[in-house]
Enzyme design. Structure first.
Site, mmCIF file in Angstrom:
data_model
loop_
_atom_site.group_PDB
_atom_site.id
_atom_site.type_symbol
_atom_site.label_atom_id
_atom_site.label_comp_id
_atom_site.label_asym_id
_atom_site.label_seq_id
_atom_site.Cartn_x
_atom_site.Cartn_y
_atom_site.Cartn_z
ATOM 1 N N THR A 100 0.869 -1.188 0.000
ATOM 2 C CA THR A 100 0.000 0.000 0.000
ATOM 3 C C THR A 100 0.902 1.233 0.000
ATOM 4 O OG1 THR A 100 -0.133 -0.188 2.420
ATOM 5 C CG2 THR A 100 -1.986 -1.042 1.162
ATOM 6 N N THR A 135 -0.889 -2.306 5.672
ATOM 7 C CA THR A 135 -1.203 -1.086 6.423
ATOM 8 C C THR A 135 -2.164 -0.237 5.604
ATOM 9 O OG1 THR A 135 0.959 -1.157 7.400
ATOM 10 C CG2 THR A 135 -0.209 0.931 7.559
ATOM 11 N N GLU A 160 0.365 -5.589 11.181
ATOM 12 C CA GLU A 160 1.661 -6.264 11.359
ATOM 13 C C GLU A 160 2.659 -5.256 11.931
ATOM 14 O OE1 GLU A 160 2.777 -9.527 10.907
ATOM 15 O OE2 GLU A 160 4.375 -8.463 11.938
ATOM 16 N N LEU A 162 6.122 -6.139 12.429
ATOM 17 C CA LEU A 162 7.514 -6.593 12.295
ATOM 18 C C LEU A 162 8.393 -5.508 11.679
ATOM 19 C CD1 LEU A 162 8.213 -7.298 9.094
ATOM 20 C CD2 LEU A 162 6.852 -9.299 9.583
ATOM 21 N N LYS A 213 -2.158 0.510 14.177
ATOM 22 C CA LYS A 213 -0.939 0.430 13.364
ATOM 23 C C LYS A 213 -0.339 1.821 13.145
ATOM 24 C CE LYS A 213 2.212 -0.856 10.622
ATOM 25 N NZ LYS A 213 2.970 -1.971 10.241
ATOM 26 N N GLY A 266 13.434 6.651 8.189
ATOM 27 C CA GLY A 266 13.018 6.410 6.811
ATOM 28 C C GLY A 266 12.449 5.022 6.669
ATOM 29 N N CYS A 269 7.811 2.298 5.875
ATOM 30 C CA CYS A 269 6.633 2.418 6.754
ATOM 31 C C CYS A 269 6.501 3.760 7.455
ATOM 32 C CB CYS A 269 6.648 1.300 7.791
ATOM 33 S SG CYS A 269 6.457 -0.311 7.043
#
Ligand code: UDX
Length: 441
Positions: A100, A135, A160, A162, A213, A266, A269
């Site tokens: 995404t 996400t 998630e 991780l 999230k 950076g 995500c």
């Protein structure tokens, strides 16, 4: 990898699972669930990714991933195929793990989610549960349910958490499992798939799970931007940022983790999610100035580093050769998406500097757009030749112990800027280097 010995095929009631998308989230999810004993079909459109994995090789640089993949392939509980529709036909649980990316106006681009829904909607089993792990903005669970148009299929959100570089370790030992949906029983069943991790299960409604999230990732950006702002102040006041972290981190309310000042945050995500949360808030008439300030502080940190490097280079970057060590957004990954190192090299080039760069994951003949205009080198020493400043931007282990005598012999002047605070600056200084770090001079 010790984790492989535990839980092997241990699940009492194996379930049939499909995972759509073999990326940083989809691969660990598929491997973890098949390792636990579930039957998993992983659907990936990209031929290279698919065939690489079928051959037992990891398409991404990730600790322990290849070993886990091989062990799981041996069990015959993992099938890797191209067609998402085929993957879901028998699946009780379908994980959407597609990309995404950041779209226009900071909003997440949901075209891959929409595309996946289109592909699978007519092939899902009655009673299947579709689980969104990508996400996505608040409201996407409802959007997915509408796109599927299947009243006999439940949709839940399972964010998630991780990190790249430690994806396998994080998947097997998460801090928590979060599942959100209208039907709390379905949400709890999905949580049960991850019960062997031993992590606490947090069941919420779908909107809250989706927001969790963003809240987690943007909290981290504010923490990092806070400490980066403090490091800028350290430079202005002649204080020491490393000692400052030691001085506040012992307070358990603050803690040491995620408190290392650096070249800014950076990766795929944090930047995307912080912009997306600002856009989400605006879409409901709200503002979160704290997050906007964290984003601005991040850019300011990068400009600040360029300023410091310019000082080290002798006051001007025009025509100065700067040797950059590290281009990925952090160590132990090959990922350069939204890498602070690339932002900083661009700012340096805009100011007239010539960049030689070495990163263990970037071959000298790489021709990707993001490294165009850089002279890529095969070693630290090669990058350092004739450079006025050596600039560390990624915390790769091999940059922790540099041979400053050898470097001094090839550089145009003896100057190093440690953008990750991984060096003992006194070692560099004893080789007659001017050595500065983040919030340290
Ligand atoms: C992040 C979240 O940590 C993870 O929970 C989520 O699922 C995905 O996004 P990741 O993108 O892999 O994970 O990177 P992370 O390890 O969080 O680092 C993010 C950025 O912060 C990197 O640029 C890193 O170098 C920087 N960072 C991190 C610091 O500058 N200092 C620190 O102390 C920690």
């Amino acid at each position: 990898m010790a984790i492989l010995g535990e839980h092997k095929g241990a699940v009492e009631h194996p379930r049939r699972v499909a995972v759509i998308g073999a990326g940083y989230v989809g691969i660990p999810t598929a491997l973890l669930l098949s390792h636990f004993g579930h039957q998993v079909v992983l659907a990936e459109r990209d031929d290279y990714r698919r065939s690489t994995m079928q051959d037992g090789r990891s398409p991404i640089i990730e600790e322990d991933l290849e070993e886990l993949l091989r062990s799981v392939l041996e069990t015959q509980r993992l099938r890797i195929i191209g067609d998402a529709a085929e993957a879901v036909v028998d699946a009780e649980f379908v994980f959407l793990c597609v990309n995404t990316p950041m779209g226009i106006d900071g909003h997440a681009d949901l075209s891959f989610i929409d595309g996946a829904c289109e592909q699978i909607k007519d092939h899902l089993m009655p009673g299947a549960v579709v689980i969104n792990k990508s996400t996505v903005p608040v409201g996407t669970t409802i959007r997915v349910a509408a796109a599927l148009g299947r009243s006999d299929v439940a949709v839940v959100s399972n964010p998630e958490f991780l990190r790249e570089g430690t994806a396998v370790r994080d998947s097997f030992g998460p801090d928590r499992t979060v599942v959100g949906g209208d039907d709390l029983e379905v949400a709890a069943t999905v949580g049960g798939l991850f019960a062997l991790t031993g992590a606490p299960l947090v069941v919420t409604d779908a909107a809250t799970a989706e927001l969790i999230k963003y809240a987690a990732n943007t909290f981290l950006t504010t923490k990092l931007s806070f400490i980066n702002a403090m490091s800028q102040l350290c430079d202005a006041l002649g204080a020491n940022a490393v000692d400052l972290v030691r001085g506040i981190g012992h307070d358990p309310r603050i803690g040491f983790s995620f408190l290392n000042p650096g070249p800014g945050w950076g990766g795929p995500c944090l930047p995307k999610d912080s912009h997306a949360l600002v856009a989400i808030a605006e879409s409901v008439g709200e503002q979160i100035p704290l997050i906007s300030a964290a984003i601005e502080t991040n850019s300011r940190q990068q400009r600040h580093i360029v300023q410091r490097v310019q000082e080290l280079a002798g006051g001007s970057l025009a025509g100065a050769r700067i040797a950059v060590l590290g281009l990925t957004f952090k160590a132990n990954t090959g990922d350069r998406r939204d890498s602070p190192a690339l932002v900083i090299t661009k700012l340096l080039r805009d100011a007239g500097a010539e960049i030689t760069a070495y990163d263990p994951t970037v071959p000298v003949d790489a021709s990707d757009d993001d490294v165009k205009g850089l002279t890529l080198c095969a070693s630290v020493l090669e990058a350092a030749r004739d450079a006025r400043v050596l600039l560390i931007l990624t915390e790769w282990n091999e940059f922790r112990e540099l041979d400053f005598d050898a470097l001094g012999g090839v550089m145009a002047q003896r100057a190093v800027f440690d953008g990750r605070n991984i060096l003992d600056l006194d070692t560099a200084r004893s080789a007659h280097f001017v050595a500065w770090g983040i919030g340290r001079s």
